[in-house]
Write a protein that holds these residues in place. Structure first.
Motif, short mmCIF file in Angstrom:
data_model
loop_
_atom_site.label_atom_id
_atom_site.label_comp_id
_atom_site.label_asym_id
_atom_site.label_seq_id
_atom_site.Cartn_x
_atom_site.Cartn_y
_atom_site.Cartn_z
N GLU A 141 9.67 -6.68 10.62
CA GLU A 141 9.69 -7.09 9.20
C GLU A 141 8.85 -6.14 8.36
O GLU A 141 9.23 -5.77 7.24
CB GLU A 141 9.13 -8.51 9.06
CG GLU A 141 10.14 -9.56 9.40
CD GLU A 141 9.56 -10.97 9.32
OE1 GLU A 141 8.56 -11.19 8.60
OE2 GLU A 141 10.10 -11.84 10.03
N GLU A 142 7.73 -5.76 8.91
CA GLU A 142 6.82 -4.87 8.16
C GLU A 142 7.51 -3.52 7.87
O GLU A 142 7.42 -3.00 6.76
CB GLU A 142 5.53 -4.62 8.94
CG GLU A 142 4.61 -5.82 9.04
CD GLU A 142 4.92 -6.73 10.24
OE1 GLU A 142 6.05 -6.64 10.79
OE2 GLU A 142 4.05 -7.52 10.61
N ASN A 143 8.17 -2.97 8.87
CA ASN A 143 8.82 -1.67 8.65
C ASN A 143 9.94 -1.76 7.62
O ASN A 143 10.12 -0.84 6.82
CB ASN A 143 9.35 -1.11 9.97
CG ASN A 143 8.24 -0.50 10.81
OD1 ASN A 143 7.32 0.10 10.28
ND2 ASN A 143 8.30 -0.68 12.12
N VAL A 144 10.67 -2.86 7.61
CA VAL A 144 11.72 -3.03 6.60
C VAL A 144 11.10 -3.11 5.21
O VAL A 144 11.58 -2.48 4.25
CB VAL A 144 12.59 -4.29 6.91
CG1 VAL A 144 13.49 -4.64 5.74
CG2 VAL A 144 13.40 -4.06 8.18
N ALA A 145 9.98 -3.85 5.11
CA ALA A 145 9.33 -3.99 3.80
C ALA A 145 8.74 -2.65 3.33
O ALA A 145 8.85 -2.28 2.16
CB ALA A 145 8.24 -5.06 3.88
N VAL A 146 8.14 -1.93 4.27
CA VAL A 146 7.59 -0.61 3.94
C VAL A 146 8.72 0.32 3.48
O VAL A 146 8.61 1.03 2.47
CB VAL A 146 6.87 -0.02 5.19
CG1 VAL A 146 6.70 1.48 5.08
CG2 VAL A 146 5.52 -0.71 5.39
N TYR A 147 9.79 0.30 4.22
CA TYR A 147 10.93 1.19 3.94
C TYR A 147 11.57 0.86 2.58
O TYR A 147 12.05 1.75 1.89
CB TYR A 147 11.94 1.07 5.08
CG TYR A 147 12.97 2.16 5.12
CD1 TYR A 147 12.66 3.44 5.55
CD2 TYR A 147 14.29 1.91 4.73
CE1 TYR A 147 13.62 4.44 5.60
CE2 TYR A 147 15.26 2.90 4.78
CZ TYR A 147 14.91 4.16 5.21
OH TYR A 147 15.87 5.15 5.25
N LYS A 148 11.52 -0.42 2.21
CA LYS A 148 12.07 -0.84 0.92
C LYS A 148 11.33 -0.14 -0.23
O LYS A 148 11.93 0.30 -1.20
CB LYS A 148 11.96 -2.36 0.78
CG LYS A 148 12.82 -2.96 -0.30
CD LYS A 148 12.80 -4.48 -0.15
CE LYS A 148 13.34 -5.20 -1.37
NZ LYS A 148 14.36 -4.52 -2.13
N LEU A 186 0.81 -1.23 0.00
CA LEU A 186 0.00 0.00 0.00
C LEU A 186 0.84 1.27 0.00
O LEU A 186 0.31 2.37 -0.14
CB LEU A 186 -0.91 0.02 1.24
CG LEU A 186 -1.94 -1.10 1.34
CD1 LEU A 186 -2.69 -1.01 2.67
CD2 LEU A 186 -2.93 -1.01 0.18
N VAL A 187 2.15 1.11 0.18
CA VAL A 187 2.99 2.30 0.42
C VAL A 187 2.99 3.25 -0.78
O VAL A 187 2.81 4.46 -0.64
CB VAL A 187 4.44 1.88 0.77
CG1 VAL A 187 5.34 3.09 0.89
CG2 VAL A 187 4.45 1.07 2.05
N ARG A 188 3.20 2.68 -1.96
CA ARG A 188 3.27 3.53 -3.16
C ARG A 188 1.96 4.31 -3.34
O ARG A 188 1.97 5.52 -3.58
CB ARG A 188 3.56 2.65 -4.38
CG ARG A 188 3.62 3.40 -5.70
CD ARG A 188 4.10 2.46 -6.79
NE ARG A 188 5.48 2.07 -6.58
CZ ARG A 188 6.54 2.74 -7.05
NH1 ARG A 188 6.36 3.83 -7.77
NH2 ARG A 188 7.76 2.33 -6.81
N GLU A 189 0.84 3.58 -3.16
CA GLU A 189 -0.47 4.23 -3.32
C GLU A 189 -0.61 5.42 -2.36
O GLU A 189 -1.06 6.50 -2.74
CB GLU A 189 -1.54 3.17 -3.03
CG GLU A 189 -2.95 3.65 -3.08
CD GLU A 189 -3.91 2.55 -2.58
OE1 GLU A 189 -3.57 1.34 -2.67
OE2 GLU A 189 -4.98 2.93 -2.06
#
Ligand SMILES: NC(=O)c1ccc[n+]([C@@H]2O[C@H](COP(=O)([O-])OP(=O)(O)OC[C@H]3O[C@@H](n4cnc5c(N)ncnc54)[C@H](OP(=O)(O)O)[C@@H]3O)[C@@H](O)[C@H]2O)c1
Length: 274
Positions: A125-132, A86-89
Motif C-alpha cells: 500500500e505504501e509503495n502505491v501511495a508513494v508512486y501516486k 514526504l515524497v514531494r519534499e
C-alpha cells in the motif's frame, strides 16, 4: 544492431549506457568523475538522494554546459521513505541538490527500506501511495518519467494493479552469473526497461578465465565484454568508475559484436565472488 538510445514506454529516449555514481563521495570525486563522463560522451547520469553526491553531480552537469535536453539524469527517492506525504519534499530536495528544474527519471529506490531485507513486510500500500505522488510530479513535469528499482515481480504486480502509469524501468542488480531471470521476463512482458546496476558486481567480477578469454578474442577489456553482453541482452548497463581511463573505455563498446557462442558463455557464467 545495438542502439545508442532505448525508447521508454512513454516514448522518451534514454541513452543506452548510464554513468553510475554510487559510493563516489560528494566533492571533487563526484564532480570530476561526472565531468569526465560528460566530456567523454556519456549523456546519462545515475545518482540518488542517498548517495549524498547530487550536489557535485549537478554542478558538473551545469558546468559542462550541455543543453538540458541533451543529458538524461536519474535520481531516486530513498528506500526508507514510505510515507507518501514526504515524497514531494524529497523530490524537491533532490532537484534543489542537483540544481535542476526537472529530472528525466525518478525512481523508488527499493520496494522495502534496506534495513528490512526482502523478507517481511511488503509495503504494497505504501509503495502505491508513494508512486501516486510520483505520478503527480510526472503530470506537473518535475520528472519526465517515473520508475522503480529493486522491485521483485510481486512488487511490480502490485504497482501495475493499483497505479495509472506503468513504470518506465526497473533498475536491478544484474551481472554475469546473476541474471534475475524472473524479474527480467516480467519486465520484458510489460515494456519495462531493465537497467543493470553493479554490472561488474561492484568491481568483484574481474579475473575470471571465461571472460578474460572473450576479452582476448575481441581485443577488448573484460569490462567492455560485460557491458556489450548486457546491451546485447537488451538491457541498459550502469557502470561506475572514478578512473578517467576506465570511464572512457567503458563507453567504447559499440564497435564489436559478441556472437551466439560468446553470448552462451556469458549467459552460463558462474559467478563466485573472489
Ligand atoms: N538502485 C540500486 O539499488 C543500485 C545499487 C547499486 C548500484 N546502483 C547503480 O549502479 C552503478 C554501478 O554499480 P556499482 O557502483 O555497484 O559498481 P560496478 O559498476 O559494478 O563496479 C564498479 C567497480 O568496478 C571498477 N571498474 C569500473 N570500470 C572498470 C574497468 N574498466 N576495469 C576495471 N575495473 C573497473 C570501479 O573501480 P574505480 O571506480 O576505482 O575505477 C569500481 O570498483 C552505481 O554506481 C549506481 O549508479 C544502483
Amino acid at each position: 544492431m545495438i542502439k545508442t538510445d532505448y525508447k521508454l514506454n512513454n516514448n522518451i529516449l534514454i541513452p543506452s549506457i548510464g554513468f553510475g555514481t554510487w559510493q563516489i563521495p560528494d566533492g571533487d570525486d563526484a564532480y570530476n568523475s561526472t565531468l569526465w563522463a560528460l566530456e567523454n560522451g556519456y549523456r546519462h547520469i545515475d545518482t540518488a538522494y542517498v548517495y549524498r553526491n547530487e550536489k557535485s553531480v549537478g554542478q558538473a552537469i551545469k558546468d559542462y554546459g550541455l543543453d538540458r535536453s541533451d543529458v538524461f539524469v536519474t535520481t531516486k527517492l530513498s528506500a526508507n521513505i514510505k510515507d507518501s506525504t514526504l515524497v514531494r519534499e524529497y523530490a524537491l530536495k533532490s532537484l534543489d541538490n542537483l540544481g535542476l528544474d526537472y529530472v528525466d527519471c525518478y525512481l523508488i529506490h527499493n520496494a522495502r527500506p534496506w534495513s528490512d531485507g526482502i523478507e517481511g513486510h511488503d509495503y504494497f500500500e505504501e509503495n502505491v501511495a508513494v508512486y501516486k505522488v510520483m505520478e503527480e510530479l510526472y503530470d506537473e513535469g518535475k520528472v519526465r518519467s517515473i520508475g522503480v528499482s529493486n522491485f521483485l515481480v510481486k512488487d511490480l504486480e502490485n504497482l501495475l494493479e493499483y497505479s495509472m502509469v506503468i513504470p518506465v524501468l526497473n533498475q536491478i542488480k544484474l551481472h554475469p552469473g546473476y541474471l534475475q531471470e524472473d524479474i527480467v521476463e516480467f519486465c520484458e512482458n510489460h515494456q519495462i526497461l531493465v537497467e543493470a546496476y553493479s554490472p561488474f558486481a561492484t568491481g568483484k567480477i574481474f579475473g575470471h578465465e571465461d571472460i578474460m578469454k572473450l576479452a582476448q578474442k575481441h581485443n577488448k577489456t573484460e569490462a567492455q565484454i560485460i557491458l556489450r553482453w548486457i546491451l546485447q541482452l537488451g538491457h541498459l548497463p550502469l557502470p561506475k568508475s572514478v578512473t578517467k581511463e576506465r570511464i572512457i573505455s567503458n563507453l567504447d563498446v559499440f564497435d564489436f559484436n559478441l556472437d551466439d557462442e560468446d553470448m552462451k558463455v556469458m549467459n552460463n557464467f558462474k559467478y563466485e565472488a573472489q
